[in-house]
Write an enzyme that holds these catalytic residues in place. Sequence first.
Site, PDB file in Angstrom:
ATOM      1  N   ASP A 143       0.848  -1.186   0.000  1.00 40.94           N
ATOM      2  CA  ASP A 143       0.000   0.000   0.000  1.00 40.94           C
ATOM      3  C   ASP A 143       0.889   1.244   0.000  1.00 40.94           C
ATOM      4  O   ASP A 143       1.864   1.331   0.766  1.00 40.94           O
ATOM      5  CB  ASP A 143      -0.882  -0.030   1.248  1.00 40.94           C
ATOM      6  CG  ASP A 143      -1.852   1.126   1.303  1.00 40.94           C
ATOM      7  OD1 ASP A 143      -2.728   1.205   0.426  1.00 40.94           O
ATOM      8  OD2 ASP A 143      -1.727   1.954   2.228  1.00 40.94           O
ATOM      9  N   GLU A 164       1.611   0.189  -4.979  1.00 43.22           N
ATOM     10  CA  GLU A 164       1.123   1.454  -5.534  1.00 43.22           C
ATOM     11  C   GLU A 164       2.285   2.443  -5.594  1.00 43.22           C
ATOM     12  O   GLU A 164       2.814   2.826  -4.544  1.00 43.22           O
ATOM     13  CB  GLU A 164       0.022   2.019  -4.634  1.00 43.22           C
ATOM     14  CG  GLU A 164      -1.210   1.156  -4.534  1.00 43.22           C
ATOM     15  CD  GLU A 164      -2.220   1.719  -3.544  1.00 43.22           C
ATOM     16  OE1 GLU A 164      -3.404   1.793  -3.884  1.00 43.22           O
ATOM     17  OE2 GLU A 164      -1.824   2.104  -2.421  1.00 43.22           O
TER      18      GLU A 164
END
Length: 834
Positions: free
Chosen positions: A333, A364
């Site tokens: 994340d 990400e």
Amino acid sequence: MNKKVILIILVFFLKLSIFAANGPGQLGAKYTPEETTFSIWSPDTSNVVLLLDGVEYPCSRISDFDGYTDIYSVTVSGDRKDQVYQFKINGQSVRDPYGVMLSEAESNFNVVMDLEETNPDNGWYDRPDLVEREDAVIYEIHIRDFTIDENSGIPTDKKGKFLGMVHSGSTYNGLTTGIDHLIELGVTHVQILPFYDFATRHYNWGYDPANYNIPEDQYVSDPDDSVKRIKELKTMINEFHNAGIRVIMDVVYNHTYMPLEKDGPIPEYLQDYIDVFEPITRDYYLTDSNGDLIDLSGCANTLDTQNAMVNRFIRDSLEYWVEEFHIDGFRFDLFGTMMYQAVDEWADYLNSQFADANLLIYGEPWQGTGDNTLGSNKVRLGKMPLLADSHVGAFNDQFRQAIKGSSDNGDWNGYMCNESDAYGVEQGIRGSLLEVKSKTAVDDWSDRFAYDPEQTINYAAAHDNLCLWDKLIAAGHEDNYGKRIVKFVNGILMTSQGIPFIHAGDEMLRTKLGDDANWEYAENSYKAPDEYNKIRWQWKESNLEVFEYIKALISLRKSHPGLRFNTWDEINNNMTTEVVNNGKVIISQINAAANNDQWSKILVIYNSDNNYWYQLPSGNWYIAVEKENGNANDILAGEWVEVEGTSITVLYQLQEEWEQAYLRSTENNWGTTNMEKVGPNTWEATVTFTDTGDNPPRFKIDHYGDWTESYPSVDYVVEANQTYKITFHDITKEVNAELVDPVTSVTIYYSEFEYASSYILHCWNGLSEDYTMTYDGPFNNIHWWKITLANVPANFNFCFTNSNGNWDGVNRLYSEQGEHLYIYYGDSTVYTSR
């Protein structure tokens, strides 16, 4: 060397091996039945105390070792299993960052664990095979969402739990649900939203990390049972492996949970919440010159991956999950808050420690908020060339945006809705390869960033923002055209170079709007009720044609390596793309044979516009996918092909099609019998092989009928007096002989109203002999004779006569069975009029 020194060294390495088997890294509580060593990082103070089972033990600073600095430790003798403990830093109670269990939710007390007790009952299954990372098809999933629906078919006590994820045999109206749905769909990996311990007690996606190395208690059958809390998670992972599916763990090392007023009223149980790190030292976090926390995650604090001990903590935690839980990869994340050098180190270390695992490591490549603190050293798409050797990838948001436009509304809908040209999609189809092959960083948000195709995670939707069907509803396409778009989008993803990714439920038109069309929840459902988040399994029935299409495209991808090249050079040398028809159509030509594909060439045509006619290159082209049909049954195309709008068309050429295949065997005295072509590159013949005496019957497949090329290399041996369907594939050279109605014995009864001393059975088609039948007695005033024959070929013929040998008028072929014929054929009754 001095024996005492050798002994000390052996003891040291023995402890290291024990440490490695009892939790992350070499800190935390390292248990043996004889003693347990407790260690914690404390760079700010020497006032460190262990509180174990109500007794305090002062900790002492030990010498730096193996990259660890400022470590305070104490060893306590005796068997301390299941005892609770915590550290005190300057008198303040703190949790153990390396702890593997809590005594209860929201507790500052950890538990000493013997992790050997938490392993699956039947031992660990092997990881499912993954030859190349590009072979992966990822499915993102949330444990509660996937199992909680009343129509899931999952038992009530397993709904929302680790064990519910792997409950097999569940259905809805005859359609598979749960793990069997994933097996049927054909995905290779599940990427599971966070399942370590998170802070909030209500429904949550889990992006509120509290304890990184402890399973979340909401997902276990008995949260108060420390062994079950670990064991049930291990069992879930193990059963996924048993089903042929690998498990990717969603991890959130960018921040720790901190209650914020902006998120709404803080629950009472969180009002005095102190995160796991800050009471130990603020060195875990990024701070500015004033000592204030820097927020790059949108969660008020950001871990400092520039700090060597923070860096080491994350590496140790990752290694623990792979070693202890057999995790197959990590999705990070907000990767973009982290130093790319730290990420490179973690991944390189994991790949060296677990060299055969082919771990997937990606995330990400952006941060949540804030300025560009750390500047050019953070993970971005443009840093992927620097991370190629450590096999790190990233979500390709440039490709996503080119496909579908905006993620939060229906204002701009990209190529899928014919609202933008194909040029951005073209780059994604080619694996977003660097324009020039180099391990040098490029622009942060370049759409050409990948040194290797494994570095691009190709997706259109994920848990954040609108799921794909809600995006189309927002765009006004809640209709058959919208369904066609969903197929089109997934067709693009499954035929693009790189690694495809599916958001759970998109294959059956998942919506998060709920019954009241709540767009706020649909856009961000991280703590919304089940009504909005759960997978409703009736969607599969309602939208089965969408599911079947995506299933077929996954199967196509997995079957054809030409869609899964493994290097920059392979794609650059064997794939060309061209945008035509005013930027609306992409023509992709692939030299599939270069990656050992059964197909010689693959042609994929993407069309977002009206129907388009394309003149095919020379040669025979077969249609594999067209229109909304994911399996076009290998139709032979003409000179031109019509490519329907909002669809992909996949065609292929075969490698060196044979003009004829010949069967040579003992049955035709090694002559040449023409085989029949029954499909692309596939030949067939059906032969009954008779007894050849001393040597068993056998055959070969000949290409030219002159023995210059024949397969297999040695004779294919079969059984005598059996019929075989022989198939041959002229590319793979695979030969298969399948028994046709195999028979080991036949029992035949024959009856007449008149009694005779005996009857004779005559057979041919492999037997050609006369057999004397045995009288079996009367039944319903009818006289019966019986015989049992062994090794009878399929479809043999026979007739009867009485003992005088006169065949006139008594000939009854098997195909002309009389009403009083009773035959046991193998184990089955063929005719039962007796």
